[in-house]
Design an enzyme around this catalytic site. Structure first.
Site, PDB file in Angstrom:
ATOM      1  N   LYS A 252       1.697  23.015  33.644  1.00  0.00           N
ATOM      2  CA  LYS A 252       2.634  22.666  35.013  1.00  0.00           C
ATOM      3  C   LYS A 252       3.039  21.382  35.297  1.00  0.00           C
ATOM      4  O   LYS A 252       2.254  20.666  34.576  1.00  0.00           O
ATOM      5  CB  LYS A 252       1.904  23.489  36.262  1.00  0.00           C
ATOM      6  CG  LYS A 252       1.843  24.959  36.235  1.00  0.00           C
ATOM      7  CD  LYS A 252       2.976  26.061  35.598  1.00  0.00           C
ATOM      8  CE  LYS A 252       2.755  27.326  35.537  1.00  0.00           C
ATOM      9  NZ  LYS A 252       1.653  27.956  35.080  1.00  0.00           N
TER      10      LYS A 252
HETATM   11  C1  LIG Z   1       1.357  29.770  35.360  1.00  0.00           C
HETATM   12  C2  LIG Z   1       1.930  30.961  36.000  1.00  0.00           C
HETATM   13  C3  LIG Z   1       1.184  31.789  37.045  1.00  0.00           C
HETATM   14  C4  LIG Z   1      -0.450  31.614  36.832  1.00  0.00           C
HETATM   15  O1  LIG Z   1      -0.987  30.554  37.130  1.00  0.00           O
HETATM   16  P1  LIG Z   1      -2.480  30.173  36.507  1.00  0.00           P
HETATM   17  O2  LIG Z   1      -2.938  28.832  37.321  1.00  0.00           O
HETATM   18  O3  LIG Z   1      -2.493  30.328  35.326  1.00  0.00           O
HETATM   19  O4  LIG Z   1      -3.283  31.496  37.120  1.00  0.00           O
HETATM   20  C5  LIG Z   1       1.906  32.698  37.476  1.00  0.00           C
HETATM   21  N1  LIG Z   1       2.925  32.866  37.535  1.00  0.00           N
HETATM   22  C6  LIG Z   1       3.848  31.957  36.581  1.00  0.00           C
HETATM   23  C7  LIG Z   1       5.195  32.254  36.688  1.00  0.00           C
HETATM   24  C8  LIG Z   1       3.251  31.231  35.871  1.00  0.00           C
HETATM   25  O5  LIG Z   1       4.169  30.162  35.294  1.00  0.00           O
END
Ligand SMILES: *Cc1c(COP(=O)(O)O)cnc(C)c1O
Length: 398
Positions: A201
């Site tokens: 992210k």
């Molecule tokens: C990364 C992501 C998640 C989950 O996040 P985590 O921190 O990996 O549990 C959920 N929804 C979307 C769209 C994502 O890109």
């Protein structure tokens, strides 16, 4: 046998090809100050949730206009906990998109409710807001939209639908930290807003997530769901009223996040520049003939979490996996975000099938994420565009 005699003919001199380093799909940027800060936490004697978690929550809350924010060890449990706080469970339906990371709908199943998928808008690649009302039933309790690649779902229309039908909203803003809607930060308004700080992210806590809540009552529930349902009072008081999990963030992870936040604007500005370069280069005459679907050219609201193209399968003699393999061989990493959720075995076993959401299925079969991260250069973008263009041109249906 005599020793080989060196050839008198002059051999072509072999100059080692200057091999470019592998260009990954993404790469986090962690500065020395953050690394030193993490070392300090490791030496401090307090490793799990403590002062750094509180500090991170305060910073995130300030960023989100003072709304209560709690942090967790993922951006998945954040959404599960939001659904639990909203009282959503067995017998309830939650409207969502089939084009997301599978966490988005897994959390709906996790709380015992049923996901109701709505096909996507092929331009935004996000839930088609025009189709939500047709999917509502008396069991519908919430909408769980996803800001894919950081592009914000139209919040005006989303909340108009939610208010009209008295539905809760859990914004899966895992990818849109730093995006805005009409000048307001994602997280500063709306109902539940869930962020992820996974290393892919735009800012990271290694693993982690944050949930923006509406009031202190919800924040207290979030804390209970986060850690075994425990409520402590005084020095020795402890009560458990509900079943919580083990979802707390460590201070080590929180310190990584505290080192990331000051760079958010600079990271996102750089992502925007690189995305602009991609769009410019793909729009150049050679690129336009390829029939690639490009992302919306939004340079004001999206944080450009990803740069995704959709390959024109009907014009190509090559499938996405082969395109990825050729790019990989050329030293370029790519990714698929995401396969259609309703076509996974778990979901097929629950009744969904191919053909249910044709627009999402087409996009999911052909979508391709290209490298995009703040330390990339414009030359890297040129390299990706040149290689992808050459591959597609060499495999066009006649
Ligand atoms: C990364 C992501 C998640 C989950 O996040 P985590 O921190 O990996 O549990 C959920 N929804 C979307 C769209 C994502 O890109």
């Amino acid at each position: 046998m005599s020793a080989p005699v060196p050839s008198s003919r002059s051999e072509p001199v072999k100059v080692a090809e200057p091999t470019l380093p592998y260009l990954p799909l993404t790469r986090p940027t962690i500065d020395d100050e953050t690394i030193a800060g993490v070392a300090e936490v490791l030496r401090s004697g307090w490793l799990t949730s403590g002062p750094k978690v509180k500090e991170l929550e305060a910073k995130l809350s300030a960023y989100c206009g003072g709304r209560p924010v709690r942090v967790f060890n993922s951006g998945t449990c954040t959404m599960e906990i939001a659904l639990r706080i909203a009282g959503i469970g067995p017998g309830h339906e939650v409207i969502t998109t089939p084009l997301s990371w599978v966490a988005t709908s897994n959390v709906i199943l996790e709380v015992g409710a049923r996901p109701v998928f709505v096909d996507i808008d092929p331009v935004t690649r996000e839930i088609d807001l025009d189709r939500i009302e047709a999917a509502l039933t008396p069991a519908t309790r919430a909408i769980l939209p996803v800001d894919l690649a950081g592009l914000p779902v139209d919040r005006d229309r989303l909340y108009a639908i939610a208010q009209k039908h008295r539905l809760r909203v859990v914004e899966d803003a895992a990818q849109s930290y730093g995006s805005t809607w009409r000048g307001r930060r994602i997280g500063a308004c709306g109902d539940f807003v869930s962020f992820s700080f996974h290393p892919n992210k735009n800012v990271t806590t290694i693993e982690g997530g944050a949930l923006v809540l509406n009031d202190e009552r919800e924040a207290k529930l979030a804390e209970q769901y986060r850690l075994q349902g425990v409520v402590r009072t005084g020095f020795d008081g402890m009560e458990v009223e509900l079943v919580g999990g083990k979802f707390n963030l460590t201070d080590v992870a929180a310190r990584v996040g505290l080192g990331q936040l000051p760079h958010l604007d600079e990271f996102n500005a750089r992502r925007r520049e690189l995305a602009r370069a991609y769009l410019e280069l793909f729009h150049a005459p050679a690129g336009q003939a390829l029939g690639l679907q490009l992302p919306p050219a939004d340079f004001t609201q999206t944080n450009w979490h990803m740069f995704q193209v959709v390959l024109p399968e009907e014009k190509l003699t090559i499938k996405r996996g082969e395109v990825m393999a050729k790019l990989h061989a050329a030293g370029i990493g790519t990714g698929v975000h995401y396969p259609a959720i309703h076509l996974f075995a778990l979901y097929r076993a629950l009744g969904w099938k191919a053909g249910d959401f044709p627009r999402a299925e087409y996009t999911c079969r052909n979508i391709l994420s290209l490298p995009l991260f703040p330390t990339m250069t414009r030359a890297d973008v040129v390299r990706v565009v040149d290689n992808l263009t050459a591959i597609l041109q060499a495999h066009r249906k006649s």
